[in-house]
Scaffold this motif. Sequence first.
Motif, PDB file in Angstrom:
ATOM      1  N   MET A   1       0.821  -1.188   0.000  1.00  7.27           N
ATOM      2  CA  MET A   1       0.000   0.000   0.000  1.00  7.27           C
ATOM      3  C   MET A   1       0.872   1.262   0.000  1.00  7.27           C
ATOM      4  SD  MET A   1      -3.067  -1.031  -0.345  1.00  7.27           S
ATOM      5  CE  MET A   1      -2.280  -2.265  -1.339  1.00  7.27           C
ATOM      6  N   ARG A   2       2.058   1.139   0.541  1.00  8.15           N
ATOM      7  CA  ARG A   2       2.958   2.307   0.529  1.00  8.15           C
ATOM      8  C   ARG A   2       3.230   2.790  -0.882  1.00  8.15           C
ATOM      9  NH1 ARG A   2       7.951   0.525   3.656  1.00  8.15           N
ATOM     10  NH2 ARG A   2       6.776  -1.377   3.728  1.00  8.15           N
ATOM     11  N   GLN A   3       3.448   1.860  -1.784  1.00 12.62           N
ATOM     12  CA  GLN A   3       3.740   2.225  -3.170  1.00 12.62           C
ATOM     13  C   GLN A   3       2.534   2.912  -3.817  1.00 12.62           C
ATOM     14  OE1 GLN A   3       5.118  -1.088  -5.479  1.00 12.62           O
ATOM     15  NE2 GLN A   3       5.506   0.148  -7.304  1.00 12.62           N
ATOM     16  N   VAL A   4       1.341   2.416  -3.544  1.00 14.84           N
ATOM     17  CA  VAL A   4       0.124   3.015  -4.099  1.00 14.84           C
ATOM     18  C   VAL A   4      -0.061   4.420  -3.531  1.00 14.84           C
ATOM     19  CG1 VAL A   4      -2.396   2.846  -4.204  1.00 14.84           C
ATOM     20  CG2 VAL A   4      -1.002   0.791  -4.486  1.00 14.84           C
ATOM     21  N   LYS A   5       0.090   4.556  -2.218  1.00 17.18           N
ATOM     22  CA  LYS A   5      -0.080   5.868  -1.594  1.00 17.18           C
ATOM     23  C   LYS A   5       0.987   6.848  -2.080  1.00 17.18           C
ATOM     24  CE  LYS A   5      -0.764   5.520   2.864  1.00 17.18           C
ATOM     25  NZ  LYS A   5      -0.994   5.085   4.241  1.00 17.18           N
ATOM     26  N   SER A   6       2.202   6.392  -2.243  1.00 17.37           N
ATOM     27  CA  SER A   6       3.260   7.269  -2.769  1.00 17.37           C
ATOM     28  C   SER A   6       2.919   7.757  -4.167  1.00 17.37           C
ATOM     29  CB  SER A   6       4.601   6.531  -2.803  1.00 17.37           C
ATOM     30  OG  SER A   6       5.054   6.281  -1.502  1.00 17.37           O
ATOM     31  N   TYR A   7       2.365   6.872  -4.980  1.00 20.21           N
ATOM     32  CA  TYR A   7       1.963   7.255  -6.321  1.00 20.21           C
ATOM     33  C   TYR A   7       0.846   8.294  -6.265  1.00 20.21           C
ATOM     34  CZ  TYR A   7       0.900   7.002 -11.265  1.00 20.21           C
ATOM     35  OH  TYR A   7       0.705   7.340 -12.583  1.00 20.21           O
ATOM     36  N   ILE A   8      -0.120   8.077  -5.387  1.00 16.85           N
ATOM     37  CA  ILE A   8      -1.214   9.037  -5.220  1.00 16.85           C
ATOM     38  C   ILE A   8      -0.664  10.391  -4.807  1.00 16.85           C
ATOM     39  CG2 ILE A   8      -3.229   9.638  -3.805  1.00 16.85           C
ATOM     40  CD1 ILE A   8      -3.855   6.562  -3.748  1.00 16.85           C
ATOM     41  N   PHE A   9       0.235  10.415  -3.833  1.00 14.03           N
ATOM     42  CA  PHE A   9       0.802  11.680  -3.347  1.00 14.03           C
ATOM     43  C   PHE A   9       1.548  12.419  -4.451  1.00 14.03           C
ATOM     44  CE2 PHE A   9       1.337   9.501   1.046  1.00 14.03           C
ATOM     45  CZ  PHE A   9      -0.021   9.574   1.275  1.00 14.03           C
ATOM     46  N   ALA A  10       2.232  11.683  -5.293  1.00 14.53           N
ATOM     47  CA  ALA A  10       3.023  12.306  -6.354  1.00 14.53           C
ATOM     48  C   ALA A  10       2.179  12.727  -7.558  1.00 14.53           C
ATOM     49  CB  ALA A  10       4.125  11.344  -6.809  1.00 14.53           C
ATOM     50  N   HIS A  11       1.024  12.102  -7.742  1.00 11.54           N
ATOM     51  CA  HIS A  11       0.235  12.326  -8.956  1.00 11.54           C
ATOM     52  C   HIS A  11      -1.207  12.744  -8.676  1.00 11.54           C
ATOM     53  CE1 HIS A  11       3.449  10.567 -11.426  1.00 11.54           C
ATOM     54  NE2 HIS A  11       3.600   9.720 -10.433  1.00 11.54           N
ATOM     55  N   PHE A  12      -1.492  13.221  -7.465  1.00 14.00           N
ATOM     56  CA  PHE A  12      -2.868  13.540  -7.092  1.00 14.00           C
ATOM     57  C   PHE A  12      -3.498  14.587  -8.007  1.00 14.00           C
ATOM     58  CE2 PHE A  12      -0.470  16.735  -4.843  1.00 14.00           C
ATOM     59  CZ  PHE A  12      -1.257  17.869  -4.926  1.00 14.00           C
ATOM     60  N   HIS A  13      -2.688  15.428  -8.607  1.00 11.48           N
ATOM     61  CA  HIS A  13      -3.198  16.492  -9.473  1.00 11.48           C
ATOM     62  C   HIS A  13      -3.589  15.986 -10.861  1.00 11.48           C
ATOM     63  CE1 HIS A  13       1.114  16.104 -10.034  1.00 11.48           C
ATOM     64  NE2 HIS A  13       0.926  16.545 -11.263  1.00 11.48           N
ATOM     65  N   GLN A  14      -3.244  14.744 -11.152  1.00 10.30           N
ATOM     66  CA  GLN A  14      -3.574  14.136 -12.440  1.00 10.30           C
ATOM     67  C   GLN A  14      -4.803  13.245 -12.292  1.00 10.30           C
ATOM     68  OE1 GLN A  14      -0.026  11.945 -13.300  1.00 10.30           O
ATOM     69  NE2 GLN A  14       1.161  13.773 -13.792  1.00 10.30           N
ATOM     70  N   GLU A  15      -5.342  12.807 -13.404  1.00  7.14           N
ATOM     71  CA  GLU A  15      -6.452  11.860 -13.351  1.00  7.14           C
ATOM     72  C   GLU A  15      -5.932  10.528 -12.824  1.00  7.14           C
ATOM     73  OE1 GLU A  15      -9.651   9.778 -16.311  1.00  7.14           O
ATOM     74  OE2 GLU A  15      -8.959  11.807 -16.777  1.00  7.14           O
ATOM     75  N   LEU A  16      -6.574  10.036 -11.801  1.00  9.65           N
ATOM     76  CA  LEU A  16      -6.191   8.759 -11.202  1.00  9.65           C
ATOM     77  C   LEU A  16      -7.387   7.818 -11.252  1.00  9.65           C
ATOM     78  CD1 LEU A  16      -4.267   9.966  -8.016  1.00  9.65           C
ATOM     79  CD2 LEU A  16      -3.283   9.043 -10.116  1.00  9.65           C
ATOM     80  N   SER A  17      -7.124   6.587 -11.558  1.00  7.04           N
ATOM     81  CA  SER A  17      -8.177   5.583 -11.566  1.00  7.04           C
ATOM     82  C   SER A  17      -7.635   4.325 -10.903  1.00  7.04           C
ATOM     83  CB  SER A  17      -8.611   5.261 -12.996  1.00  7.04           C
ATOM     84  OG  SER A  17      -7.556   4.633 -13.695  1.00  7.04           O
ATOM     85  N   LEU A  18      -8.550   3.493 -10.495  1.00  5.30           N
ATOM     86  CA  LEU A  18      -8.169   2.213  -9.906  1.00  5.30           C
ATOM     87  C   LEU A  18      -7.310   1.421 -10.884  1.00  5.30           C
ATOM     88  CD1 LEU A  18      -8.405   0.143  -7.626  1.00  5.30           C
ATOM     89  CD2 LEU A  18     -10.554  -0.619  -8.654  1.00  5.30           C
ATOM     90  N   GLU A  19      -7.699   1.446 -12.144  1.00  5.72           N
ATOM     91  CA  GLU A  19      -6.959   0.698 -13.160  1.00  5.72           C
ATOM     92  C   GLU A  19      -5.527   1.223 -13.308  1.00  5.72           C
ATOM     93  OE1 GLU A  19     -10.111   1.856 -13.516  1.00  5.72           O
ATOM     94  OE2 GLU A  19     -11.052  -0.116 -13.405  1.00  5.72           O
ATOM     95  N   ARG A  20      -5.379   2.529 -13.298  1.00  4.05           N
ATOM     96  CA  ARG A  20      -4.051   3.120 -13.422  1.00  4.05           C
ATOM     97  C   ARG A  20      -3.175   2.758 -12.227  1.00  4.05           C
ATOM     98  NH1 ARG A  20      -3.105   9.403 -14.742  1.00  4.05           N
ATOM     99  NH2 ARG A  20      -1.621   8.907 -16.354  1.00  4.05           N
ATOM    100  N   LEU A  21      -3.747   2.864 -11.027  1.00  2.00           N
ATOM    101  CA  LEU A  21      -2.994   2.524  -9.817  1.00  2.00           C
ATOM    102  C   LEU A  21      -2.626   1.044  -9.807  1.00  2.00           C
ATOM    103  CD1 LEU A  21      -5.043   4.603  -7.255  1.00  2.00           C
ATOM    104  CD2 LEU A  21      -2.698   5.062  -7.989  1.00  2.00           C
ATOM    105  N   ALA A  22      -3.559   0.187 -10.200  1.00  2.00           N
ATOM    106  CA  ALA A  22      -3.295  -1.253 -10.231  1.00  2.00           C
ATOM    107  C   ALA A  22      -2.172  -1.575 -11.213  1.00  2.00           C
ATOM    108  CB  ALA A  22      -4.562  -2.007 -10.603  1.00  2.00           C
TER     109      ALA A  22
END
Length: 104
Positions: A1-22
Motif C-alpha cells: 500500500m505504501r507504493q500506491v499511496k506514494s503514487y497518489i501523493f506524487a500524482h494527485f493532481h492528475q487523473e487517477l483511476s483504480l486501473e491506473r494505480l493497479a
Amino acid sequence: MRQVKSYIFAHFHQELSLERLAKEVNINPNYLSELFSTSEGMGITKYIKSYRIKQAQKRLKNSNCSIRTISKQVGFNHYSYFCKTFREIVGMTPDAYRKRGPSC
C-alpha cells in the motif's frame, strides 16, 4: 500500500483511476481495491478525494490563487464537483474556509 499511496501523493493532481494505480503496482484492480480498503479503512476513490481536499485546504490558506485555479491544481476537472466534495469533507465551502483565515 505504501507504493500506491506514494503514487497518489506524487500524482494527485492528475487523473487517477483504480486501473491506473493497479497497473503501477502490477496487481489486479479488484484485488487492489480490496487490499486498499482493508488496509486504509476506505476505498481508493474516497482516499484520493480526501487527499486532494487536504491539499486544497493548504493552498486556500497559503496562496491567493482563485478557488477555481486551486480546484484544478489539486486534480478536480469540474469546479462545481470540487465545491461539493469540499463541503462534504470539510463542512463548509472553499470560500468560507478561506475567509476563516490561517487559524483553521
